[in-house]
Design a protein around this motif. Structure first.
Motif, PDB file in Angstrom:
ATOM      1  N   ARG A 173       1.540   8.074   2.425  1.00 26.55           N
ATOM      2  CA  ARG A 173       1.480   6.858   3.240  1.00 26.55           C
ATOM      3  C   ARG A 173       2.891   6.383   3.603  1.00 26.55           C
ATOM      4  O   ARG A 173       3.136   5.928   4.724  1.00 26.55           O
ATOM      5  CB  ARG A 173       0.714   5.764   2.499  1.00 26.55           C
TER       6      ARG A 173
ATOM      7  N   ILE B 226      -4.798   2.563  -5.631  1.00 29.94           N
ATOM      8  CA  ILE B 226      -5.015   2.959  -4.242  1.00 29.94           C
ATOM      9  C   ILE B 226      -6.404   2.504  -3.810  1.00 29.94           C
ATOM     10  O   ILE B 226      -7.414   2.902  -4.405  1.00 29.94           O
ATOM     11  CB  ILE B 226      -4.900   4.491  -4.075  1.00 29.94           C
ATOM     12  N   ASP B 227      -6.447   1.671  -2.802  1.00 29.40           N
ATOM     13  CA  ASP B 227      -7.722   1.201  -2.235  1.00 29.40           C
ATOM     14  C   ASP B 227      -8.667   0.671  -3.302  1.00 29.40           C
ATOM     15  O   ASP B 227      -9.861   0.990  -3.324  1.00 29.40           O
ATOM     16  CB  ASP B 227      -8.386   2.330  -1.446  1.00 29.40           C
TER      17      ASP B 227
ATOM     18  N   ASP C 230       0.818  -1.212   0.000  1.00 32.02           N
ATOM     19  CA  ASP C 230       0.000   0.000   0.000  1.00 32.02           C
ATOM     20  C   ASP C 230       0.856   1.269   0.000  1.00 32.02           C
ATOM     21  O   ASP C 230       0.333   2.368  -0.207  1.00 32.02           O
ATOM     22  CB  ASP C 230      -0.914   0.038   1.230  1.00 32.02           C
TER      23      ASP C 230
END
Length: 457
Positions: free
Chosen positions: A173, A272-273, A111
């Motif tokens: 992040r 992302i996600d 991530d």
């Protein structure tokens, strides 16, 4: 839409506290981007009492507005480094950036970081000649580059030069993960704690809220050296601004790209996600040199639609970064007369790996450990003639902008750094200073230095 993709998709995280009392420390770090956070982590791991001060929120500056490319392929640099510094120095630059990538891989998950290929590409014969020259430099240095045609995108690519298995990151992040490691190592991070005054003889900082910070060592990671030190470094850095747009996409690219000729473009994707985004950046110009920045975004929007068939735009933002006269960042002791003050800046838009490189150099200096890159990155290294040439160019620009501002933009707010007239940036809704790159929010508060005080609106 002006908030970056990275800031919009950061991990949920409680804000760090504001400093509300006087404090003493071994090392005070000013600046909460990746560079400052990495310094805090490295030094706390060495047992130093570390305080990091950020005037806004960590990672909201250059780090949070970058492209997120984490690579040792810093466009056309190795041929130039060989010519200017020699084979050994150029190889050292590559090696320490690879070391930074390996460090990043050591504490991140998917991530925060993924492996991709980094590709330079040309669109013209002259651009291909530049790529061939750089490929020869790779061969001389033993860098495992591949020259040819890496065809993945529906844009003209006359030739490519690829470095396989480099990285791209979600820079916020990534920085949040490193900040938590720094806290666990014992560092203290304070947000909304901007520096107002610096007394370098007494080793003391005064914040806007009047708290005092006493230190043994001071590390400036403020992107552009802050106002108090302008006489020492301001004329050795130039600042350019570039623009980035993001759109939802269906397919992840295997590579991340940057052109070596005109038009200068940088291309990558990110997942992302569960969502995939396509990022296109470019349209660079000297910081504060134009007010109608919307046309820069519009050009990128148009290219994404026409060349890549994407129209579901989600984000658009801009960023800027200083550049030293010789392409290598400054990291180390500011001057022989101030051996307790350290400076880290001048990343030339390649600050994700170079932030870690510079943090390692500075932390090694502070703890007394040998680092072979210390001399190469030293702020005192620059040849006088080269520095003077850059200073003359920058000074001429500043003088011109100062005069133009007071004749054509009389009603614009005056920058609190050195008195230049700012220019309203309609797309980003900021007041931008064309002299040294300071930026202010709509309400006049400081967004980016070297200014430290808000505009008088």
């Amino acid at each position: 839409m002006s908030k970056s993709l990275w800031l919009s998709t950061a991990y949920p995280l409680d804000n760090f506290p504001t400093l509300q009392t006087d404090i003493q420390c071994d090392v005070c770090i000013v600046g909460g981007g990746l560079s400052g956070i990495a310094n805090a982590y490295f030094l706390a791991k060495e047992g130093k009492k570390v305080i990091l001060l950020e005037k806004n929120k960590i990672l909201e500056g250059a780090t949070g507005n970058s492209t997120g490319k984490f690579t040792a392929q810093h466009t056309l640099i190795y041929g130039k480094l060989i010519k200017k510094f020699g084979i050994e120095a150029a190889r050292l630059y590559y090696d320490i950036n690879i070391e930074a990538l390996n460090f990043g891989k050591s504490f991140t998950g998917s991530d925060e970081l993924v492996d991709v290929d980094s590709i330079l590409y040309s669109q013209t014969k002259s651009g291909t000649d530049l790529l061939k020259y750089e490929a020869e430099a790779y061969e001389s240095l033993g860098i495992p580059g591949e020259f040819g045609r890496y065809t993945e995108l529906p844009v003209r690519m006359d030739a490519t030069l690829a470095l396989m298995n480099e990285c791209q990151i979600h820079p916020v992040r990534f920085g949040q993960k490193l900040a938590q490691l720094a806290i666990e190592a014992g560092a203290q991070i304070f947000e909304d704690s901007g520096v107002l005054l610096m007394d370098l003889k007494e080793n003391e900082l005064t914040l806007h809220s009047h708290q005092k910070v006493r230190f043994k060592k001071l590390v400036l990671c403020t992107h552009y050296p802050i106002e108090t030190l302008r006489s020492m470094q301001t004329m050795k850095l130039s600042v350019n601004r570039s623009y980035i747009v993001a759109a939802e996409a269906d397919i992840l690219l295997h590579g991340q790209y940057i052109s070596v000729d005109f038009p200068k473009r940088s291309i990558r994707t990110a997942r992302i996600d569960g969502k995939t985004y396509f990022l296109l950046s470019g349209e660079s110009h000297p910081a504060g040199a134009t007010g109608n920045t919307q046309v820069r975004y519009d050009q990128l929007f148009s290219e994404v639609q026409e060349n890549f068939g994407l129209s579901d735009f989600t984000h658009a933002w801009s960023t800027q970064d200083p550049q030293t006269p010789d392409m290598i960042p400054y990291a180390g002791i500011l001057s022989s007369g101030m051996p307790h003050v350290y400076l880290s800046t001048g990343y030339r838009k390649w600050g994700l790996s170079n932030s870690l490189v510079c943090a390692r150099i500075i932390s090694d200096l502070i703890v007394g450990r040998r680092n072979f890159a210390t001399e190469l990155f030293s702020p005192t290294r620059t040849n006088f003639g080269t520095s003077l040439l850059q200073a003359l160019k920058n000074t001429g620009h500043v003088t011109k902008e100062f005069a133009i501002g007071f004749t054509s933009r009389r009603d614009s707010p005056t920058c609190t750094h050195m008195g230049c007239k700012t220019r309203w940036n309609s797309a980003d809704e900021t007041w931008d200073c064309p002299c040294h790159g300071s930026r202010f929010r709509k309400d006049g508060s400081v967004l980016e230095g070297p200014a430290t005080k808000p505009l008088d609106l």
